[in-house]
Design a protein around this motif. Sequence first.
Motif, PDB file in Angstrom:
ATOM      1  N   SER A 153     -21.220  58.515  -2.640  1.00 50.89           N
ATOM      2  CA  SER A 153     -21.362  57.322  -1.788  1.00 50.89           C
ATOM      3  C   SER A 153     -22.060  57.575  -0.461  1.00 50.89           C
ATOM      4  CB  SER A 153     -19.977  56.721  -1.526  1.00 50.89           C
ATOM      5  OG  SER A 153     -19.114  57.715  -1.022  1.00 50.89           O
ATOM      6  N   GLY A 154     -22.568  58.813  -0.247  1.00 46.11           N
ATOM      7  CA  GLY A 154     -23.343  59.073   0.959  1.00 46.11           C
ATOM      8  C   GLY A 154     -22.504  59.103   2.224  1.00 46.11           C
ATOM      9  N   GLY A 155     -23.213  59.025   3.372  1.00 50.23           N
ATOM     10  CA  GLY A 155     -22.559  59.127   4.669  1.00 50.23           C
ATOM     11  C   GLY A 155     -22.602  57.825   5.450  1.00 50.23           C
ATOM     12  N   LEU A 156     -22.556  57.948   6.773  1.00 47.18           N
ATOM     13  CA  LEU A 156     -22.470  56.785   7.666  1.00 47.18           C
ATOM     14  C   LEU A 156     -23.829  56.299   8.154  1.00 47.18           C
ATOM     15  CD1 LEU A 156     -19.509  58.082   9.868  1.00 47.18           C
ATOM     16  CD2 LEU A 156     -19.381  56.367   8.045  1.00 47.18           C
ATOM     17  N   SER A 157     -24.894  57.018   7.820  1.00 46.89           N
ATOM     18  CA  SER A 157     -26.207  56.716   8.390  1.00 46.89           C
ATOM     19  C   SER A 157     -26.780  55.399   7.871  1.00 46.89           C
ATOM     20  CB  SER A 157     -27.182  57.851   8.063  1.00 46.89           C
ATOM     21  OG  SER A 157     -26.624  59.087   8.451  1.00 46.89           O
ATOM     22  N   ILE A 158     -27.342  54.638   8.802  1.00 50.21           N
ATOM     23  CA  ILE A 158     -27.986  53.339   8.551  1.00 50.21           C
ATOM     24  C   ILE A 158     -27.017  52.352   7.894  1.00 50.21           C
ATOM     25  CG2 ILE A 158     -30.103  52.196   7.805  1.00 50.21           C
ATOM     26  CD1 ILE A 158     -31.428  54.864   7.513  1.00 50.21           C
ATOM     27  N   PRO A 159     -26.011  51.896   8.641  1.00 49.11           N
ATOM     28  CA  PRO A 159     -25.031  50.945   8.087  1.00 49.11           C
ATOM     29  C   PRO A 159     -25.663  49.639   7.611  1.00 49.11           C
ATOM     30  CG  PRO A 159     -24.773  51.208  10.479  1.00 49.11           C
ATOM     31  CD  PRO A 159     -25.699  52.280  10.032  1.00 49.11           C
ATOM     32  N   GLY A 184     -27.259  62.908  12.355  1.00 48.62           N
ATOM     33  CA  GLY A 184     -28.268  63.961  12.300  1.00 48.62           C
ATOM     34  C   GLY A 184     -29.635  63.378  11.983  1.00 48.62           C
ATOM     35  N   LEU A 185     -30.682  64.158  12.229  1.00 48.74           N
ATOM     36  CA  LEU A 185     -32.064  63.684  12.074  1.00 48.74           C
ATOM     37  C   LEU A 185     -32.204  62.331  12.782  1.00 48.74           C
ATOM     38  CD1 LEU A 185     -32.866  64.622   8.342  1.00 48.74           C
ATOM     39  CD2 LEU A 185     -33.176  65.990  10.418  1.00 48.74           C
ATOM     40  N   VAL A 186     -31.947  62.367  14.091  1.00 49.12           N
ATOM     41  CA  VAL A 186     -31.803  61.123  14.848  1.00 49.12           C
ATOM     42  C   VAL A 186     -32.540  61.248  16.188  1.00 49.12           C
ATOM     43  CG1 VAL A 186     -29.628  61.953  15.888  1.00 49.12           C
ATOM     44  CG2 VAL A 186     -30.056  59.492  15.706  1.00 49.12           C
ATOM     45  N   ARG A 226     -36.182  54.526  25.057  1.00 53.48           N
ATOM     46  CA  ARG A 226     -34.836  55.009  25.361  1.00 53.48           C
ATOM     47  C   ARG A 226     -34.730  56.529  25.414  1.00 53.48           C
ATOM     48  NH1 ARG A 226     -30.354  52.098  24.155  1.00 53.48           N
ATOM     49  NH2 ARG A 226     -29.540  53.725  22.780  1.00 53.48           N
ATOM     50  N   GLY A 227     -35.793  57.226  24.984  1.00 60.30           N
ATOM     51  CA  GLY A 227     -35.705  58.686  24.967  1.00 60.30           C
ATOM     52  C   GLY A 227     -36.868  59.323  24.241  1.00 60.30           C
ATOM     53  N   ILE A 228     -36.553  60.194  23.279  1.00 60.06           N
ATOM     54  CA  ILE A 228     -37.600  60.920  22.557  1.00 60.06           C
ATOM     55  C   ILE A 228     -37.280  60.949  21.068  1.00 60.06           C
ATOM     56  CG2 ILE A 228     -38.490  62.371  24.419  1.00 60.06           C
ATOM     57  CD1 ILE A 228     -36.485  64.528  23.621  1.00 60.06           C
ATOM     58  N   SER A 229     -38.339  60.914  20.262  1.00 58.40           N
ATOM     59  CA  SER A 229     -38.193  60.940  18.818  1.00 58.40           C
ATOM     60  C   SER A 229     -39.348  61.761  18.244  1.00 58.40           C
ATOM     61  CB  SER A 229     -38.164  59.507  18.269  1.00 58.40           C
ATOM     62  OG  SER A 229     -37.897  59.499  16.887  1.00 58.40           O
ATOM     63  N   GLY A 230     -39.729  61.462  17.013  1.00 59.79           N
ATOM     64  CA  GLY A 230     -40.768  62.240  16.353  1.00 59.79           C
ATOM     65  C   GLY A 230     -40.153  63.364  15.525  1.00 59.79           C
ATOM     66  N   PRO A 231     -40.899  63.907  14.564  1.00 62.40           N
ATOM     67  CA  PRO A 231     -40.347  64.910  13.637  1.00 62.40           C
ATOM     68  C   PRO A 231     -39.709  66.113  14.314  1.00 62.40           C
ATOM     69  CG  PRO A 231     -42.519  64.199  12.903  1.00 62.40           C
ATOM     70  CD  PRO A 231     -42.302  63.573  14.235  1.00 62.40           C
ATOM     71  N   ALA A 232     -40.314  66.644  15.385  1.00 62.67           N
ATOM     72  CA  ALA A 232     -39.742  67.827  16.048  1.00 62.67           C
ATOM     73  C   ALA A 232     -38.368  67.517  16.621  1.00 62.67           C
ATOM     74  CB  ALA A 232     -40.675  68.324  17.151  1.00 62.67           C
ATOM     75  N   ILE A 233     -38.217  66.336  17.191  1.00 63.01           N
ATOM     76  CA  ILE A 233     -36.947  65.951  17.814  1.00 63.01           C
ATOM     77  C   ILE A 233     -35.903  65.608  16.749  1.00 63.01           C
ATOM     78  CG2 ILE A 233     -35.828  64.295  19.357  1.00 63.01           C
ATOM     79  CD1 ILE A 233     -37.730  66.424  20.664  1.00 63.01           C
ATOM     80  N   LEU A 234     -36.306  64.887  15.697  1.00 64.34           N
ATOM     81  CA  LEU A 234     -35.367  64.582  14.620  1.00 64.34           C
ATOM     82  C   LEU A 234     -34.803  65.873  14.032  1.00 64.34           C
ATOM     83  CD1 LEU A 234     -37.163  61.653  12.720  1.00 64.34           C
ATOM     84  CD2 LEU A 234     -35.445  61.514  14.533  1.00 64.34           C
ATOM     85  N   THR A 327     -27.542  60.521  21.371  1.00 67.30           N
ATOM     86  CA  THR A 327     -28.433  60.175  20.257  1.00 67.30           C
ATOM     87  C   THR A 327     -28.415  58.668  20.039  1.00 67.30           C
ATOM     88  OG1 THR A 327     -26.859  60.160  18.408  1.00 67.30           O
ATOM     89  CG2 THR A 327     -27.631  62.328  19.176  1.00 67.30           C
ATOM     90  N   GLU A 328     -29.335  58.200  19.215  1.00 67.03           N
ATOM     91  CA  GLU A 328     -29.360  56.774  18.866  1.00 67.03           C
ATOM     92  C   GLU A 328     -28.239  56.407  17.900  1.00 67.03           C
ATOM     93  OE1 GLU A 328     -31.083  54.297  19.920  1.00 67.03           O
ATOM     94  OE2 GLU A 328     -32.929  55.052  20.828  1.00 67.03           O
ATOM     95  N   GLY A 329     -27.535  57.418  17.391  1.00 66.50           N
ATOM     96  CA  GLY A 329     -26.370  57.168  16.541  1.00 66.50           C
ATOM     97  C   GLY A 329     -26.728  56.838  15.104  1.00 66.50           C
ATOM     98  N   TYR A 330     -25.704  56.423  14.351  1.00 67.44           N
ATOM     99  CA  TYR A 330     -25.881  56.192  12.917  1.00 67.44           C
ATOM    100  C   TYR A 330     -26.848  55.058  12.609  1.00 67.44           C
ATOM    101  CZ  TYR A 330     -21.834  59.250  12.379  1.00 67.44           C
ATOM    102  OH  TYR A 330     -20.980  60.318  12.417  1.00 67.44           O
ATOM    103  N   ARG A 331     -27.087  54.190  13.571  1.00 71.64           N
ATOM    104  CA  ARG A 331     -27.969  53.039  13.335  1.00 71.64           C
ATOM    105  C   ARG A 331     -29.342  53.476  12.852  1.00 71.64           C
ATOM    106  NH1 ARG A 331     -31.785  50.441  16.274  1.00 71.64           N
ATOM    107  NH2 ARG A 331     -31.455  51.842  18.040  1.00 71.64           N
ATOM    108  N   THR A 332     -29.854  54.574  13.429  1.00 75.15           N
ATOM    109  CA  THR A 332     -31.196  55.039  13.050  1.00 75.15           C
ATOM    110  C   THR A 332     -31.189  56.446  12.457  1.00 75.15           C
ATOM    111  OG1 THR A 332     -31.593  55.894  15.287  1.00 75.15           O
ATOM    112  CG2 THR A 332     -32.285  53.633  14.848  1.00 75.15           C
TER     113      THR A 332
END
Length: 390
Positions: A153-159, A184-186, A226-234, A327-332
């Motif tokens: 059933s997976g985790g909490l990511s992207i409700p 994670g990866l957020v 709101r901050g920083i993202s991109g593959p290196a940050i994820l 982090t941006e949390g489970y939403r993203t």
Amino acid sequence: MCAITAGRRGKRVVVVEHANRVGKKILMSGGGRCNFTNTGTSPANFLSANPHFCKSALARYTPWHFLDMVDSHRVAWHEKELGQLFCDESSKLIVKMLLDECSAAGVQVQTGCSVRKIERLRAPDDVPESAHDGFVVDTSLTQFRAPALVVASGGLSIPSMGASGFGYEVAKQFGHAVLPLRAGLVPLTLSGKHQERLADLSGVSLRVTATAGGQSFSNFLLVTHRGISGPAILQVSSYWQPCEDLQLDLLPDTDALTTLQHMQRARPAAELKTLLAELFPKRFAQRLCETWLGHLQPARPIRQFNPPELQEVAAVLHRLPLVASGTEGYRTAEVTLGGVDTHGVSSTTMESRHVPGLYFIGEVLDVTGWLGGYNFQWAWASGHAAGSAV
């Protein structure tokens, strides 16, 4: 994958899916093209409190096994950087492939079917373990009885995609420990002066090496509102902990001091800020000069910089400190770190060590892959392991 593998072995299988359609996360992944595996997959690409757990399943079902299935369904694919494999057309083709394989294996897929209660059946004490043991799953549509139950059933990511803590509650119900959960990866968020420094640079992207928690990743960083993202940050977000330093190497493939010395000889009259604007996006270079290099007066010609000053500039370029607030949390978040403690699960079969016939696979376990197709490969590999044993 578990259902397909078990179905091919002649087992009667039903997939109970609470959403109105299967594979929603597959459909959205990879920008709609599904980064379905990574040819470089190894146990080193996964985080777990038990780092050896994933080895057996990954060794027995490799990216090449999944690729054979993809090719047999004539799904066109291509390789991007770092071994990442994507569909040429649409992730819908991966979902269709899996459903077609389920159909061929006689698997029943029941969507829009939410689980209300799970109970374990027990044979009388005087009867040996047999088909009398098993589980009753009470759902919104009907009741299922089976000798084996697989929690996938997976985790909490992207409700918004229907993610929930259902699998963790099932694990606890049957006596399993669940290790602490976090996104994670957020994307990482900044606050206060750290956010103010970069907020108006939203959309600016540059290649960096990001380091946190003893791990480094080289790829692109993207400044957000709101901050920083991109593959290196994820990637590095899975290793970053609150209150921990995040270091950015802005010239990961270059010796900054050597580059500055060369510029000093070749263009002595050029201002440092002008030269940095040639190495980085102009707006970012300007902010770098204002915020981190202002005390060195970067509007001076580079010939005026003595060796210690050049070394200081180089040090900033190679180790720019950034203080993230969260982090941006489970939403993203793309994945959930933590999960069902793997010490209570067989690494060969994915079966519970506490309850015969109960299995856990995929993201619900404390196994989390890097960005780049690794989490899909864990899904395929762990599903295949359970499907082979159930």
